[in-house]
Each structure stands twice: as C-alpha cells, then as structure tokens.
Design an enzyme around this catalytic site. Structure first.
Site, mmCIF file in Angstrom:
data_model
loop_
_atom_site.group_PDB
_atom_site.id
_atom_site.type_symbol
_atom_site.label_atom_id
_atom_site.label_comp_id
_atom_site.label_asym_id
_atom_site.label_seq_id
_atom_site.Cartn_x
_atom_site.Cartn_y
_atom_site.Cartn_z
ATOM 1 N N ASP A 10 0.748 -1.308 0.000
ATOM 2 C CA ASP A 10 0.138 -0.325 -0.221
ATOM 3 C C ASP A 10 0.971 1.317 0.152
ATOM 4 O OD1 ASP A 10 -2.638 1.963 0.747
ATOM 5 O OD2 ASP A 10 -1.608 2.341 2.571
ATOM 6 N N ASP A 198 -1.829 -0.868 5.967
ATOM 7 C CA ASP A 198 -1.713 -0.078 7.417
ATOM 8 C C ASP A 198 -3.351 -0.061 8.079
ATOM 9 O OD1 ASP A 198 -1.161 3.075 7.429
ATOM 10 O OD2 ASP A 198 -0.859 2.082 6.343
ATOM 11 N N ASP A 202 -6.833 -1.342 3.998
ATOM 12 C CA ASP A 202 -5.961 -2.192 3.456
ATOM 13 C C ASP A 202 -6.161 -3.731 4.104
ATOM 14 O OD1 ASP A 202 -4.722 -0.599 2.688
ATOM 15 O OD2 ASP A 202 -2.899 -0.187 3.852
#
Length: 309
Positions: A10, A198, A202
């Site tokens: 990410d 995080d 996600d």
C-alpha cells in the site's frame, strides 16, 4: 515468508509517512481560498483518513462541530456531510463525478481532493506526502521477483512514489475491492504473494493475500486483525528483516533435524554393534537436545541490514 516472490505495498502510511500537507488551494472562479478550506475542513472534521486530517490542519480556523450533520465517510472515495444545512462533498474526482458533480479533467499532481457545495464544484486541494526514510532500503533489500504498489491515490501520486522507489508496477485510483482483485490476480503466478498495509482500507487485501503484513506501529485495528504478520515498527525495513529471519529459521530447523537424527542413528548402530554404552545413549539424548537448543539460539545473531549500517 521465505517463499514470498511478490511483495505488494500500500502507499499511504506504508511506504509514505501518511502525514499530508496542503501544497495548493485552487478554488474555482468566484470562490475564495478561505471559503474552500472552510467547507472542506468542516466536512472532513470527523474523518479518519490522513488526507482529511491534513485539510483540517491547513484550515487552521475555528471548527464548529454543531454545524456538521449526517457525515458519511466512503471508504476509498471521500466524505459527504451536511454543513450548515448544505450538502458538502470532499474526495476523489470519481467520487464527485458519481454524485453528479461536474468536475474538470485537468491533470492531477500528487494527491488531489475535490470539494463541492450543493452539487457545484468549489475547487480542489493539492497535497503531498513524504516517502518514509526506510522505504528505499526496504524495496532494494527485499530480494523478491516482483514489487507492486496499490494505492487509492491519483495516478500521478502513485507514479511519483513508484518511480522514486523503483517499483515494477504501480496501480492507482483503486477502491479496496479493486485492490483485492489485483491481489487475487497475482496469487499463484510466481510463488507466494505478500501484501503490506496499515489502514482499514487494506483489511480485505491483507486477508486475501497469501501473507498479510500489517504495520503494527501505525496500523488500524481492522488491519491488525486481518494480517498474518504484524510488524511492531511502522517501518517498511522490517519486511526484508522478517524474510531474512524466516530463511534463517528454516536453515536452523533443517540443521537441527539432520544433526538430531544423524547422531541418534549413529549411536543406535554403534549400540547394536556393542560399541556404544550408556554414556553414549545419554549424550545422544540429552547432549543432542542441548546442541539443538544452542544451535537455535543463533537466530538472535541474525543481523539486520539496518543494524549493520
């Protein structure tokens, strides 16, 4: 972890600090910058995304929570709220377009938030994020076949970070469900797929990857619960460290199995031939156990790249 061949990251909060700053306030004709920030900040006043918090910080004026009602945060899109009884939208270009707001098609630079009042575009806010100091080292030190980044931010913001870090592929403007689709496409192509994230957005990708890795220092509760591995530091350098520890652990396990079985079989054969007594049997049991424990302690000697430097 030792079988991971593709690592998917990410962007916001994982490879970057996730602490945005408003670089440019670009109101439409007839709209003042102060008015644009006022409506955006109030709409984002209760938002959990780092972009929303940075808008509130950039506004800097007094907020009036009692003026805000019906605030809804659309994951991966933006927020909608009623401020002073008027409808305010703040989010990505696609989010406003889906709500029927006419949005210009000017090229975006970095992360861009569009703001609309009662269905009319007020302007946009351009924002920047800083790459984490350990991100370049982590990417360079992973030693995997493929490095991919999935982000909900604009393509320009994604390309900027991807080019700086030397990633193989960057996919931008993704909703959480679209991130998960990319993860599913990568699985089974070349070894295991690990996803590093995080945020709450996600969580589906962390659960869907072969190995979900959450940033424990900065991760949301949803991300921590969905992950298989939780890194106690919010530093991407921990990812290659975890892979090296996994490889070292496997080597030590194999060494212990070979040593234990080899010595026991040797002493058993010698005992059958009458060449080994009770002391040899004790050494083959207790002694080998102590040797295995001592060999296992070598895992603490595995040096991280960060420690060496």
């Amino acid at each position: 972890m030792r079988k991971v061949k593709t690592v998917v990251f990410d962007k916001t909060g994982t490879l970057t600090e996730g602490v945005f700053a408003v670089d440019e306030v670009l109101p439409c004709a007839g709209v003042s910058p102060e008015s644009l920030l006022y409506w955006a900040a109030h709409a984002e006043s209760a938002a959990s995304h780092p972009l929303g918090r940075s808008i509130v910080k950039a506004y800097g004026g007094a907020l009036f929570p009692e003026r805000v009602a019906d605030m809804v945060e659309m994951t991966g899109g933006g927020v909608s709220a009623r401020v002073e009884g008027r409808s305010v939208l703040a989010g990505k270009k696609t989010f406003l377009k889906d709500a029927g707001v006419a949005v210009d098609d000017l090229e975006e630079r970095g992360a861009t938030i569009y703001v609309a009042l009662d269905g009319v575009l007020l302007g946009r806010l351009r924002m920047s994020d800083q790459v984490k100091p350990g991100a370049a080292l982590a990417v360079r030190d992973l030693g995997v076949n493929r490095l991919v980044m999935l982000t909900g931010d604009s393509s320009s913001a994604g390309r900027e970070v991807g080019d700086r870090l030397g990633l193989d592929e960057v996919f931008s403007g993704l909703m959480p469900a679209e991130k998960l689709e990319h993860i599913q496409e990568l699985k089974g192509v070349d070894g295991l797929v690990a996803f590093v994230g995080d945020g709450m957005n996600d969580a589906p990708s962390l659960a869907g990857a072969d190995i979900g890795i959450a940033m424990g220092g900065v991760g949301s509760d949803a991300a921590l619960q969905a992950a298989d591995v939780v890194l106690m530091k919010g530093d991407p350098v921990s990812v290659p460290e975890a892979i090296r520890l996994s490889m070292a652990t496997e080597r030590i396990i194999v060494q212990n199995i070979v040593m234990i079985l080899g010595i026991k079989i040797l002493v058993m054969v010698l005992g059958i031939l009458g060449l080994a007594g009770m002391w040899a049997a004790v050494m083959a049991d207790v002694g080998v156990c102590l040797l295995a424990v001592g060999n296992s302690m070598r895992i603490f000697r595995v040096k991280t790249r960060q420690g060496k430097e």
